[in-house]
Design an enzyme around this catalytic site. Structure first.
Site, short mmCIF file in Angstrom:
data_model
loop_
_atom_site.label_atom_id
_atom_site.label_comp_id
_atom_site.label_asym_id
_atom_site.label_seq_id
_atom_site.Cartn_x
_atom_site.Cartn_y
_atom_site.Cartn_z
N GLN A 164 0.90 -1.17 0.00
CA GLN A 164 0.00 0.00 0.00
C GLN A 164 0.93 1.21 0.00
O GLN A 164 1.50 1.55 1.02
CB GLN A 164 -0.91 -0.02 1.22
CG GLN A 164 -1.69 1.27 1.44
CD GLN A 164 -2.57 1.68 0.27
OE1 GLN A 164 -3.27 0.86 -0.32
NE2 GLN A 164 -2.52 2.94 -0.11
N GLN A 166 0.27 4.52 -1.26
CA GLN A 166 -0.27 5.84 -0.97
C GLN A 166 -0.33 6.06 0.54
O GLN A 166 -0.74 5.14 1.26
CB GLN A 166 -1.69 5.98 -1.54
CG GLN A 166 -2.16 7.42 -1.61
CD GLN A 166 -3.56 7.57 -2.22
OE1 GLN A 166 -4.29 6.61 -2.35
NE2 GLN A 166 -3.91 8.78 -2.58
N GLY A 293 -10.90 0.45 2.01
CA GLY A 293 -11.95 -0.18 1.23
C GLY A 293 -11.38 -0.61 -0.11
O GLY A 293 -11.53 -1.75 -0.54
N GLU A 296 -6.82 2.40 -5.81
CA GLU A 296 -6.95 2.49 -7.26
C GLU A 296 -5.67 2.13 -8.01
O GLU A 296 -5.31 2.81 -8.98
CB GLU A 296 -7.40 3.91 -7.62
CG GLU A 296 -6.37 5.03 -7.34
CD GLU A 296 -6.46 5.64 -5.95
OE1 GLU A 296 -6.91 4.93 -5.02
OE2 GLU A 296 -6.08 6.81 -5.78
N HIS A 320 -15.87 3.81 -7.61
CA HIS A 320 -14.93 4.80 -7.10
C HIS A 320 -13.50 4.51 -7.60
O HIS A 320 -12.86 5.39 -8.19
CB HIS A 320 -14.98 4.81 -5.57
CG HIS A 320 -14.03 5.79 -4.95
ND1 HIS A 320 -14.41 7.06 -4.57
CD2 HIS A 320 -12.71 5.69 -4.65
CE1 HIS A 320 -13.37 7.70 -4.06
NE2 HIS A 320 -12.31 6.89 -4.09
N GLU A 321 -13.03 3.31 -7.37
CA GLU A 321 -11.65 3.00 -7.77
C GLU A 321 -11.50 3.06 -9.29
O GLU A 321 -10.48 3.51 -9.81
CB GLU A 321 -11.20 1.65 -7.22
CG GLU A 321 -11.36 1.47 -5.70
CD GLU A 321 -10.83 2.63 -4.85
OE1 GLU A 321 -9.96 3.38 -5.32
OE2 GLU A 321 -11.31 2.78 -3.70
N HIS A 324 -11.06 6.59 -10.48
CA HIS A 324 -9.69 7.07 -10.32
C HIS A 324 -8.84 6.82 -11.57
O HIS A 324 -7.78 7.45 -11.72
CB HIS A 324 -9.02 6.38 -9.13
CG HIS A 324 -9.23 7.03 -7.80
ND1 HIS A 324 -8.93 8.37 -7.57
CD2 HIS A 324 -9.66 6.54 -6.61
CE1 HIS A 324 -9.18 8.64 -6.29
NE2 HIS A 324 -9.64 7.55 -5.69
N GLU A 343 -9.65 12.88 -4.86
CA GLU A 343 -10.77 12.19 -4.22
C GLU A 343 -12.13 12.87 -4.44
O GLU A 343 -13.12 12.17 -4.63
CB GLU A 343 -10.49 12.01 -2.73
CG GLU A 343 -9.27 11.12 -2.43
CD GLU A 343 -9.38 9.70 -2.98
OE1 GLU A 343 -10.50 9.27 -3.33
OE2 GLU A 343 -8.34 9.01 -3.06
N TYR A 406 -13.03 14.12 0.14
CA TYR A 406 -13.99 13.28 -0.59
C TYR A 406 -15.34 14.00 -0.75
O TYR A 406 -15.81 14.24 -1.86
CB TYR A 406 -14.24 11.98 0.18
CG TYR A 406 -13.06 11.02 0.19
CD1 TYR A 406 -13.05 9.92 -0.66
CD2 TYR A 406 -11.98 11.20 1.04
CE1 TYR A 406 -11.99 9.02 -0.67
CE2 TYR A 406 -10.92 10.32 1.05
CZ TYR A 406 -10.93 9.23 0.19
OH TYR A 406 -9.87 8.35 0.18
N1 BES Z 1 -6.98 6.26 -2.78
C1 BES Z 1 -7.93 5.92 -1.78
C2 BES Z 1 -7.34 5.19 -0.61
C3 BES Z 1 -6.23 5.93 0.12
C4 BES Z 1 -6.28 7.30 0.32
C5 BES Z 1 -5.15 5.23 0.60
C6 BES Z 1 -5.24 7.95 0.98
C7 BES Z 1 -4.13 5.87 1.27
C8 BES Z 1 -4.17 7.24 1.46
C9 BES Z 1 -9.08 5.11 -2.35
O1 BES Z 1 -9.43 5.46 -3.65
C10 BES Z 1 -10.28 5.38 -1.51
O2 BES Z 1 -10.68 6.50 -1.47
N2 BES Z 1 -10.83 4.36 -0.86
C11 BES Z 1 -12.00 4.48 -0.02
C12 BES Z 1 -13.21 3.90 -0.67
C13 BES Z 1 -14.08 4.86 -1.42
C14 BES Z 1 -15.34 4.17 -1.90
C15 BES Z 1 -14.39 6.14 -0.71
C16 BES Z 1 -11.76 3.66 1.22
O3 BES Z 1 -10.81 2.88 1.25
O4 BES Z 1 -12.54 3.77 2.16
ZN ZN Z 2 -10.39 7.36 -3.73
#
Ligand code: BES
Ligand code: ZN
Length: 622
Positions: A164, A166, A293, A296, A320-321, A324, A343, A406
């Site tokens: 992971q 990010q 969750g 991407e 969502h993914e 991205h 986001e 978001y």
């Molecule tokens: N890119 C994010 C996950 C992320 C953000 C990882 C910042 C590390 C740092 C991913 O696209 C995301 O937003 N995931 C959400 C799900 C979404 C449906 C809102 C999550 O994991 O909850």
């Molecule tokens: Zn996201």
């Protein structure tokens, strides 16, 4: 970041005159030499920039280490500048520099270091040298790689690894310019234990090397935070012309069913904002300790198994993914302070996809639930963290993570939509993605373009400055109306007041959306009897839908509904998704801190380091 001292120039000069110079590791004094726009990277891409990586990796499950090398190809715009890379917890075994004809060894020289950002690796280069090979291995545990024991997987027989990267964790498994403003292409050769299958967020070549290495190729330039690898007992099933679902054998058929609508989503997305540029869109279902969750990773979305509800009710996450693939992966936030560009755009795009595939009613329910998530954060966060453009200097971007980028980002785009209409907004966004494809962009880049879309009167009406640079949400925010959830409001009220009994609640057409809305609106002090009535009739403690279960358990903690406590403990011990863990532990710390500490102590080692970092601040020792 401001860095690097005159002494650095001295190092570079020394090496220019004596090839193979032998100075030992020496700390470089901090003094300004140049300024880059990324507060979270030591890299100096404006002077020397990485453009391609050849990775040669071995995944050693016994040592829980990734070991091997990267050979970077660099582009130099300042002939005297060294290459500066980010590293975190890496053991650097060798540094060699040269060109396509050959390499010469260099001593390993670290520059600045910082607790959250790691250490810079400083590599002086001779004229004409554009290849840098670094041989290294990762630290055991922590960082961007999570090594799972067999008992943490579905099959219980094989270990598992996933990355992971990010936001700033790529540097913990690859020395790189770990900034979203730097893109590179790559190839990879990955060796591991027989019987395990490595996958990467890249093109996966069908044949293995003579030595058994799997091969990958990423022809589109990506920023480091999108570099991703996983490895385990993985199999795949095709669910569409460009989509395979990867999972452990025990999970595969459920996963393949859940993601059966993916091609419809891709087509809906393409109809909105232009062709999908990454060839394949595969989905990997990870073991439950995956802290998010979804992630991407290009060509291969990483997803939590907690969205496998059996009825496709939680697939907004796929939308969502997938979204991205445009907002984020194609047009990338230039710095983590511009995170909402990734986001907020993506949530807007996600809901447009959901509307196209499942209808407006569902998209609107999801928007309303999202608005509720935002409201909670607005109540709790310091005001400056509720701006869209944030100030993250000196902080790990993950510390400021919240629903604001978001859901406030979503609302901002929806506010623009309300003013200009989809007829004008959609072509504008499509153009934004195509003109800026494979580039990184700042908030101000976007606002510049937005300014051209709007008339002077529209600009005033939108109050852009308030949306982007001020805390909270402007009073003119778009109003989200969901008829379905308005109906639920009436039911919740009646039930709370005792005018309605649990068996009388008509839930036949309820999805998780209705349940969340209902549960969230129940009074904080709902009686034990009303809780157990609900549980008896609707079996909420046994819900197989992770969103419903999570919301129910929160209320159970709050109201002291003891019969749900074993289920709570099981839930906390069986998955590591931070979005669920954090509120549950927070709530439990308020009502039963000893239980919170006891459960956390036994579960902590199964959680990802990012979840641990968040929870260590919440479940504090007595
Ligand atoms: N890119 C994010 C996950 C992320 C953000 C990882 C910042 C590390 C740092 C991913 O696209 C995301 O937003 N995931 C959400 C799900 C979404 C449906 C809102 C999550 O994991 O909850
Ligand atoms: Zn996201």
């Amino acid at each position: 970041m401001i860095r690097t001292a005159p002494i650095l120039a001295f190092v570079a000069l020394t090496c220019l005159s004596f090839s193979g110079c032998q100075q030992v590791e020496q700390p470089l004094e901090a003094a300004p030499m140049h300024v880059t726009s990324d507060d979270h990277s030591f890299g100096n891409p404006s002077l020397v920039r990485v453009v391609h990586a050849d990775l040669d990796w071995t995944l050693n499950f016994d040592a829980r280490q990734l070991m091997g090398s990267v050979t970077w190809t660099v582009e130099r715009s300042d002939i005297t500048a060294p290459l500066i890379l980010d590293t975190k917890g890496l053991s650097i075994e060798a540094v060699e520099v040269g060109d396509h004809r050959g390499l010469r060894p260099l001593p390993v020289t670290f520059g600045e270091s910082h607790e959250a950002f790691g250490s810079s690796l400083v590599i002086p280069l001779h004229v004409g040298e554009d290849h840098v090979k670094i041989t290294y291995h990762t630290a055991q545990g922590g960082g961007g790689l999570q090594w799972l024991l067999p008992e943490q997987t579905a099959g219980k027989k094989h270990p598992f690894l996933f990355s992971q990267a990010q936001s700033i964790m790529a540097r913990s498994f690859l020395p790189c310019q770990d900034s979203p403003s730097v893109r590179f292409t790559y190839t990879a050769r990955v060796r591991t234990r027989e019987g395990l299958r490595p996958v990467m967020a890249a093109g996966m070549l069908p044949d293995r090397d003579a030595d058994g290495a799997y091969r990958f190729e990423m022809p589109q330039p990506i920023p480091s935070y999108l570099l991703a690898i996983a490895c385990g007992d993985l199999v795949k099933e095709s669910v569409g012309p460009r989509t395979d679902v990867w999972a452990e054998p025990a999970v595969l058929s459920r996963a393949a069913y859940e993601f059966g609508d993916t091609e419809r989503m891709i087509q809906a997305a393409e109809a909105l904002y232009g062709p999908y540029q990454w060839e394949r869109y595969d989905i990997l279902v990870l073991p439950p300790s995956f802290p998010f969750g979804g992630m991407e990773n290009p060509r291969l979305t990483f997803a939590t198994p907690t969205i496998l509800a059996g009825d496709r009710s939680l697939v907004a996450l796929v939308a969502h993914e997938l979204a991205h693939s445009w907002s984020g992966n194609l047009v990338t936030n230039a710095t983590w302070s511009d995170f909402w560009l990734n986001e907020g755009f993506t949530v807007y795009f996600e809901r447009r996809i959901m509307e196209a595939v499942y209808g407006k009613a569902r998209a609107e329910m999801e928007a309303l639930l999202g608005r509720q998530d935002l409201e909670e954060d607005l109540q709790e966060l310091p005001a400056k963290d509720t701006q869209l453009k944030t100030d993250l200097k000196g902080r790990d971007p993950d510390e400021a993570f919240s629903n604001v980028p978001y859901e406030k980002g979503y609302l901002f785009l929806r506010a623009i939509e309300e003013i200009v209409g989809r007829e004008r907004l959609d072509p504008f966004l499509k153009n934004w993605f195509s003109v800026n494809a494979f580039q990184s962009r700042t908030t101000e880049d976007f606002l510049g373009e937005l300014g051209k879309l709007l008339s002077a009167e529209e600009r005033t009406r939108l109050s852009i400055d308030q949306w982007v640079y001020q805390p909270g949400v402007p009073a003119s925010e778009p109003r989200i109306v969901s008829d379905a959830l308005t109906k639920v409001d009436a039911i919740t009220r009646a039930y709370s007041e005792g005018a309605l009994e649990a068996p009388e609640i008509e839930t036949a057409d309820w999805t998780y959306h209705h349940w969340l809305h209902f549960l969230r609106a129940l009074p904080k002090d709902l009686s034990r009897n009303r809780m157990s009535d609900l549980d008896l009739v609707f079996r909420l403690t046994e819900s197989g839908n992770s969103e419903i279960l999570h919301q129910w358990l929160l209320i159970a903690i709050r109201t002291g509904y003891q019969p749900a406590m074993p289920a709570l403990e099981r839930f906390l011990g069986s998955m590591g998704r931070r979005k669920f863990l954090k509120p549950l532990y927070q709530e439990l710390m308020k009502t039963d801190p000893d239980a919170a500490r006891r459960i956390y102590t036994s579960a902590r080692s199964s959680y990802h380091s990012m979840a641990q970092a968040t929870l260590d601040d919440i479940v504090v020792p007595r």
